[in-house]
Write an enzyme that holds these catalytic residues in place. Sequence first.
Site, short mmCIF file in Angstrom:
data_model
loop_
_atom_site.label_atom_id
_atom_site.label_comp_id
_atom_site.label_asym_id
_atom_site.label_seq_id
_atom_site.Cartn_x
_atom_site.Cartn_y
_atom_site.Cartn_z
N SER A 138 -10.13 -0.91 6.77
CA SER A 138 -9.52 -0.72 5.45
C SER A 138 -8.79 -1.92 4.87
O SER A 138 -8.40 -1.89 3.70
CB SER A 138 -8.56 0.46 5.48
OG SER A 138 -9.28 1.64 5.34
N SER A 151 -9.80 1.56 2.62
CA SER A 151 -8.90 2.35 1.81
C SER A 151 -7.83 1.54 1.08
O SER A 151 -7.21 2.07 0.16
CB SER A 151 -8.21 3.39 2.70
OG SER A 151 -7.42 2.77 3.69
N LYS A 167 0.85 -1.19 0.00
CA LYS A 167 0.00 0.00 0.00
C LYS A 167 0.88 1.24 0.00
O LYS A 167 1.95 1.24 0.64
CB LYS A 167 -0.90 -0.05 1.24
CG LYS A 167 -1.96 1.05 1.32
CD LYS A 167 -2.87 0.81 2.53
CE LYS A 167 -3.96 1.86 2.66
NZ LYS A 167 -4.89 1.60 3.78
#
Length: 491
Positions: free
Chosen positions: A182, A158, A83
């Site tokens: 997330s 996310s 990420k």
Amino acid sequence: MAGFASMGVREIQVGLASKDFSAREVAQAALERIAKCDDEVHAYLEVTEELALQAADQIDEALASGKSPAEIGPIAGVPIAFKDNMNLKGTHTTCSSRMLESYVSPYTATCVARAIQAGGIPLGKLNMDEFAFGSSTETSAFGRTHNPWDLERVPGGSSGGSAAAVAAGLATVTLGSDTGGSIRQPGSFTGTVAVKPTYGVVSRYGIVAFGSSLDQVGPFARSVEDAALTLNAISGHDPLDCTSQPVDTDFTANLAEGAKGMRVGFVPAFMEAQGLEPEVKAIVEQAAKHLADAGAELVEVELPNAQAAMSAYYVLGPCEAFSNLSRFDSVRYGYCDPGHKDLGSQYEASRANGFGPEARRRIMLGSYLLSAGVYDKYYYPAQQVRTLITADYTRAYEKCDVILAPVSPRTAFKFGEISDPTSMYLSDMFTISINIAGNGGMSLPAGLGADTHLPVGVQLIGPQFKDENMFRAAAALEQVYGKAPLAPAFA
Ligand code: GLN
């Protein structure tokens, strides 16, 4: 090399050990697939081709010197991606924000370093909601990520890029971060195994902080074992993060034990929650039945304060975010709006133009909530609620070993379908209380919804620092559902 995309960790390692292919060939296959397919998915913000090939060559050298893949590390030869809130020296870490568009990491996050140390082949950095605020990856300043199961739909967020990359076979495993859901919600939306460990299992050093008391890093994979092996690689104490704990659990240890004798908690209030779609509810109920059929004992547990988790989170989260994001001041870090004569207007314009609307909303909310007179009304009670929710979980685990719950109230929605912030926040109604309490939670793919025919995950929630319980229950369910397939259009 053919068939790389559907391979798991063990298959890659067997192939390496028997010299069916080299680590370089694995890396090349992964890079080629990204080049071919990521235009459609847009999971990647940056592809680190050179680093990937370098890492692969090192693994090939170690193999040539007689080491077995397992001796090299738990994820030796496995393509992995991160990420974009995780630092990897020499690459961009943008958090999908204009604010950090040109920021290049001068150092590497501990979890990323450990993943590479353990033999992971670093493919690159993955799209996300800006600074991890969101549930759809639509707030990224660099374009949206598409759900590989239906390109018109969001992958969740996310950590949407981390989830989509695994679902489309653009990485074997990935890392994401979870502050309120997330990892787990995009896991559910993309049919991937997605684990948020207990707070403290993985070091946060080198992760751009959102809510420091809530953030936790964890893996995405297409099998429970692959997720466990990845967590083995990245977990444990780190002197650079004083909240990390000396965890040396082997998360694969009890995967074969089955659910027999496990006490599985079931929260009736969750199943009656407003907004829970019938197709999701049906899948959670079916999972309970599968666990019972496998010999688990179902017990009702109550989490009477969990319904206040959302309110507490939208006080604590913005307060911590406000404090953490104050460093992006256009002087020490971040976008600097040009042409200002005084520092005040430079700050103002840089923060106004560098942050997107959701980030600005959180910052302003946090600033207000921490102001004199307001603090006592919101922040303090939110901390009290936190204590109560934590106590609820502790009490529940006197009666059970793991809790089964929904992950998200619904399946993946279409781009633009949810436009008001409050409805978006409700995406996390079943995940947030776990971050508040600090426990581990994971999403396990449990088939497709009867109405939408889209992936649905079920959530397994473990007691603090007993993440192996949720892995065990997940492995038992995986026996029934099978390993997570690639999204059909990418199979
Ligand atoms: N969707 C939640 C939020 O917007 C959770 C985000 C996260 O876990 N990073 O805050």
